[in-house]
Write a protein that holds these residues in place. Structure first.
Motif, mmCIF file in Angstrom:
data_model
loop_
_atom_site.group_PDB
_atom_site.id
_atom_site.type_symbol
_atom_site.label_atom_id
_atom_site.label_comp_id
_atom_site.label_asym_id
_atom_site.label_seq_id
_atom_site.Cartn_x
_atom_site.Cartn_y
_atom_site.Cartn_z
ATOM 1 N N ASN A 131 93.519 71.066 68.960
ATOM 2 C CA ASN A 131 94.217 69.911 68.404
ATOM 3 C C ASN A 131 94.289 68.743 69.363
ATOM 4 O O ASN A 131 95.073 67.815 69.155
ATOM 5 N N SER A 132 93.472 68.788 70.437
ATOM 6 C CA SER A 132 93.487 67.693 71.401
ATOM 7 C C SER A 132 92.181 67.670 72.187
ATOM 8 O O SER A 132 91.366 68.591 72.097
ATOM 9 N N GLU A 145 96.110 63.843 71.795
ATOM 10 C CA GLU A 145 96.361 64.692 70.627
ATOM 11 C C GLU A 145 95.733 64.047 69.388
ATOM 12 O O GLU A 145 95.947 62.865 69.117
ATOM 13 N N PHE A 146 94.973 64.834 68.646
ATOM 14 C CA PHE A 146 94.304 64.311 67.454
ATOM 15 C C PHE A 146 95.310 63.720 66.460
ATOM 16 O O PHE A 146 95.027 62.726 65.791
ATOM 17 N N SER A 147 96.477 64.332 66.377
ATOM 18 C CA SER A 147 97.462 63.898 65.389
ATOM 19 C C SER A 147 98.012 62.505 65.684
ATOM 20 O O SER A 147 98.599 61.865 64.808
ATOM 21 N N LEU A 183 85.369 65.620 67.786
ATOM 22 C CA LEU A 183 86.454 65.463 66.830
ATOM 23 C C LEU A 183 86.285 66.433 65.663
ATOM 24 O O LEU A 183 85.155 66.690 65.228
ATOM 25 N N ARG A 187 89.062 65.945 59.767
ATOM 26 C CA ARG A 187 90.193 65.035 59.979
ATOM 27 C C ARG A 187 89.757 63.612 60.329
ATOM 28 O O ARG A 187 90.547 62.675 60.185
ATOM 29 N N PHE A 188 88.527 63.458 60.800
ATOM 30 C CA PHE A 188 88.052 62.140 61.226
ATOM 31 C C PHE A 188 86.738 61.801 60.532
ATOM 32 O O PHE A 188 85.920 62.679 60.238
ATOM 33 N N ASN A 198 91.094 58.206 61.641
ATOM 34 C CA ASN A 198 91.813 59.434 61.329
ATOM 35 C C ASN A 198 92.180 59.367 59.849
ATOM 36 O O ASN A 198 92.966 58.510 59.430
#
Length: 236
Positions: A131-132, A145-147, A183, A187-188, A198
């Protein structure tokens, strides 16, 4: 894995030789061939390419100069008759360097090296639970962090990572392609040669542009169909 490749050389015989090598290499697919960096520039504007076999000495615009202009371009394997260019080639983050006359065994070694690189990137991008990502910025490593990522902008030699709630973007020396490969693709999405967004952060789309506050991210023709499919799946 089959890598889409583009051949660029101002010598017809060199192009013919490489085209023959590509034809008998199962892990390669020939996307096109060009006799100048200018032709290659036009080709890359309209086509997705993974691997570029690029001659260094060409009239008008050298392979080295052209490679430095590739914001989000393919990975590069340089081809040249002059050994002294090897160091310059690696300074621009080339995958490999082939000295003319190029034999097929030497060509195959470079291709396998490229294939291993892409497989490793694919494996990293799809590893479960990630997640990162760590990126280098200002001589230090920073975990992203991807979020928290809103979108990524590709510059000439850098990427700018825009984070939710951050006063300014994170600037990192890496290619857009390298960043994209790390990535999670669910999500991207690349929506423009210079922008990745994103998908979870999209709230407003206006006149074929994604709106992030006061910033407008264009959706180019090359990515419009894929993005529209994403929208259609979530439209009620």
């Amino acid at each position: 894995m089959s890598l889409r490749c583009l051949l660029v050389d101002d010598e017809p015989l060199a192009l013919e030789l490489l085209e023959g090598y590509v034809a008998k290499t199962p892990s390669l697919t020939l996307s096109g061939k060009c006799s100048s960096a200018f032709q290659a520039m036009e080709f890359l504007d309209k086509n997705e390419v993974d691997l570029l076999f690029l001659d260094i000495q060409m009239p008008g615009l050298s392979g080295l100069e052209f490679s430095k202009s590739l914001m989000n371009g393919p990975r590069v394997i340089f081809t040249t008759a002059f050994e002294q260019y090897a160091l310059d080639g690696f300074r621009v983050d080339a995958l490999d360097y082939l000295l003319k006359p190029i034999s097929y065994p030497e060509f195959l070694i470079s291709v396998n090296k490229a294939r291993r690189w892409f497989e490793q990137m694919d494996k990293s991008a799809h590893s479960s639970g990630r997640n990162s990502i760590f990126v280098k910025t200002d001589y230090k490593l920073v975990q992203i962090e991807f979020s928290k990522v809103m979108y990524i902008e590709g510059l000439k030699d850098y990427v700018k990572i825009y984070l939710e709630g951050a006063a300014k973007p994170v600037l990192s020396l890496m290619s857009m392609k390298s960043f994209e490969d790390n990535l999670p693709e669910e999500r991207f999405m690349r929506v423009h040669r210079s922008f990745i967004v994103n998908l979870d952060k999209i709230t407003t789309i206006e006149r074929n542009r994604i709106v992030f506050g006061k910033e407008y991210i264009p959706i180019s023709e090359n990515y419009k169909e894929k993005f529209q499919k994403f929208i259609n799946e979530r439209f009620f």
